[in-house]
Design an enzyme around this catalytic site. Structure first.
Site, PDB file in Angstrom:
ATOM      1  N   LYS A 159     -88.295  -7.585  43.159  1.00 53.40           N
ATOM      2  CA  LYS A 159     -87.952  -8.961  43.131  1.00 53.40           C
ATOM      3  C   LYS A 159     -89.098  -9.859  43.314  1.00 53.40           C
ATOM      4  CE  LYS A 159     -85.837 -12.876  42.551  1.00 53.40           C
ATOM      5  NZ  LYS A 159     -86.983 -13.944  42.837  1.00 53.40           N
ATOM      6  N   GLU A 171     -94.801  -8.078  56.341  1.00 59.14           N
ATOM      7  CA  GLU A 171     -95.977  -8.490  56.302  1.00 59.14           C
ATOM      8  C   GLU A 171     -95.777 -10.003  56.294  1.00 59.14           C
ATOM      9  OE1 GLU A 171     -98.959 -10.775  55.309  1.00 59.14           O
ATOM     10  OE2 GLU A 171     -99.350  -9.584  53.542  1.00 59.14           O
ATOM     11  N   CYS A 174    -102.347 -15.279  53.631  1.00 63.57           N
ATOM     12  CA  CYS A 174    -101.912 -15.008  54.967  1.00 63.57           C
ATOM     13  C   CYS A 174    -102.965 -14.906  56.107  1.00 63.57           C
ATOM     14  CB  CYS A 174    -100.907 -13.803  54.799  1.00 63.57           C
ATOM     15  SG  CYS A 174    -101.475 -12.335  54.107  1.00 63.57           S
ATOM     16  N   GLU A 183     -99.033 -22.661  60.742  1.00 64.62           N
ATOM     17  CA  GLU A 183    -100.178 -22.241  59.695  1.00 64.62           C
ATOM     18  C   GLU A 183    -100.025 -23.196  58.731  1.00 64.62           C
ATOM     19  OE1 GLU A 183    -100.890 -18.175  57.224  1.00 64.62           O
ATOM     20  OE2 GLU A 183     -98.741 -18.534  57.634  1.00 64.62           O
TER      21      GLU A 183
END
Length: 497
Positions: free
Chosen positions: A187, A264, A298, A396
């Site tokens: 997906k 992750e 990331c 972040e």
């Protein structure tokens, strides 16, 4: 900066631009509804794709489940050949695949080409790992018994991917799964599905059997798709790259069937520069880490901690490099950086900037909104002497804001670096090997990079700790998450001679 030419890219192989989902080796272009994929640089509609019903996810799962029964028994060397074919095909089509990424994601062509090379490398790596899933022999307590372990593929894997690396986040997972003998249902993010579909097209050419690699599509039903993948007893593993909040939801949803998971998730990477660091190296690598993909990765350093004795020099050196950037349409090779993915991303960068400035941060490079280019363009910002209570110290940014904090001692900076619920990547710059080792061992992160700013290598175990998730992708460990260990205990052996 002037208005850009946003002409549609021209592809050498127009077949790479697909119009539907991919299930059981067939392209599914019709559905009751459709959704639009737009170029974030100018909001142009670049594709209209089927908004599939949830029943299509269930069909894809059934197909992958049936295909697994035979695919798991294919020879490892045969899987290796197909994986190697995929690597070769991606390199042969690197320009077209990079154009797709730049078009749907907005990143610069240089970054897009780098992503395709990185993505393809996982097929090459796992082509070499497929024949090397070793077991062990164990001497048990009973001297007449023998114990053998073997690794077997876990089964159907649900792969849920983000928009920031629309090719690499798929290959990093799918290559390992296919090498192990698993089948997959993918997906992709609805903002960037075209790269996933291009990979499915190349899968056909590579020789993989029908039903092994499936791609389902949805924009409005994404949570329902995820729920079906997590709750289906036929799906034995979920692997996801994305936010920690969504990762926690998927983990809860997978609990009913006790699936294997590899997650992750979010990061808030600290980059630490000690007074004895090589300044040229530290600046170059900090730039590479912070502004790759305009900060939308990331592992981009989000917090830069620089020793108080060199912070001003370091900030000015960073600023000098940032002023060389050329922000514009990612498809134009003269531009070094593209745009952000959407307005929400732009708003977050602006909020973090204004919050830090309001608390006393020094503006070194103003940066900011570039409305003359488009609503999602944002020039990089450099701030120094950022206070430690600024929002950017905790959250972040995922964008082109470079906040530089000051520190004086090892103990102090390790405390700052570890003061986060996240633990994905960290960076340390020092010429003193004792400092490097001491800090690397003390940092609470899954990966520490010393005197370099990049983690992009298929041979590196990629993954985090704390709320950045668990599991490792790439390296010799990456295939393990797609296998289960079976133990064979053989008894009643004849006496030894």
């Amino acid at each position: 900066m002037s208005a850009e030419n946003f002409s549609r890219p021209v592809f050498k192989d127009a077949e790479l631009l697909r119009k539907g989902a991919y299930i059981d080796g067939q392209w599914v272009e019709t559905a009751p509804e459709y959704f639009e994929v737009t170029n974030p640089a100018n909001s142009e509609v670049i594709a209209t794709l089927p908004e599939q019903p949830v029943s299509e996810v269930e069909r894809a799962i059934d197909v992958a489940f049936d295909s697994f029964k035979t695919f798991k028994n294919t020879a490892p060397r045969e899987r290796a050949r197909w994986l190697r074919n995929m690597y070769n095909l991606m390199i042969e089509n690197i320009d077209d695949l990079a154009k797709l990424i730049a078009w749907e994601n907005g990143k610069a062509m240089s970054d897009a080409i780098g992503e395709v090379r990185y993505a393809a490398s996982y097929y090459e790596w796992y082509a070499e790992e497929a024949p090397r899933m070793y077991g062990t022999t164990i001497q048990p307590g009973n001297p007449t018994n023998r114990v053998i372990t073997m690794r077997q593929p876990v089964g159907v894997c649900g792969i849920i991917c983000p928009w920031n690396f629309p090719s690499a986040m798929i290959t990093r997972k799918a290559a390992a799964a296919l090498a192990a003998g698993c089948t997959v249902v993918i997906k992709p993010d609805s903002s960037t599905p075209l790269s996933a579909l291009a990979l499915a097209y190349l899968m056909e050419k590579a020789g993989f059997p029908k039903g092994v690699f499936n791609v389902v599509l949805s924009h409005t039903r994404t949570p329902e798709f995820g729920l079906r993948l997590c709750e289906s007893p036929k799906v034995k593993k979920i692997t996801f790259t994305g936010s920690t909040a969504v990762g926690k939801i998927l983990m809860k949803q997978s609990a009913s069937t006790l699936k294997k998971l590899s997650l992750e998730l979010g990061g808030n990477a600290p980059l630490i520069v000690f007074a004895d660091a090589d300044m040229d190296q530290a600046v170059e690598q900090a730039i590479a880490s912070k502004f790759r993909g305009l900060g939308q990765t990331c592992v981009c350093c989000n917090r830069l901690y620089v020793h108080s004795s060199i912070i001003d020099e370091f900030a000015e050196r960073i600023a000098a490099e940032v002023r060389k950037f050329v922000v514009g349409n990612g498809l134009d090779p003269k531009n070094t950086h593209g745009c952000l993915i959407n307005g929400k991303a732009v708003a977050k960068v602006e909020h973090h900037k204004q919050d830090a400035v309001s608390r006393g941060a020094k503006v070194v490079v103003e940066g900011g909104l570039l409305p003359e280019l488009g609503p999602n363009f944002y020039a990089p910002v450099v701030l120094s002497h950022v206070p430690h209570d600024a929002v950017v110290a905790k959250e972040e940014t995922f964008g082109p804001l470079c906040p530089i904090f000051s520190f004086d001692t090892i103990e102090e900076v390790v405390g700052y670096a570890n003061d986060s619920e996240f633990g994905l990547a960290s960076y340390v710059f020092s010429k003193n090997i004792d400092t490097v080792y001491t800090v690397a061992e003390a940092l609470e992160s899954g990966m520490v990079s010393a005197n370099t700013g990049l983690f992009s290598d298929c041979s590196i175990p990629f993954g985090g700790v704390k709320e950045s998730g668990f599991g490792r992708e790439g390296s010799l460990y990456g295939i393990e998450d797609y296998t289960v260990i079976k133990t064979l205990n053989i008894g009643s052996l004849p006496p030894r001679i």
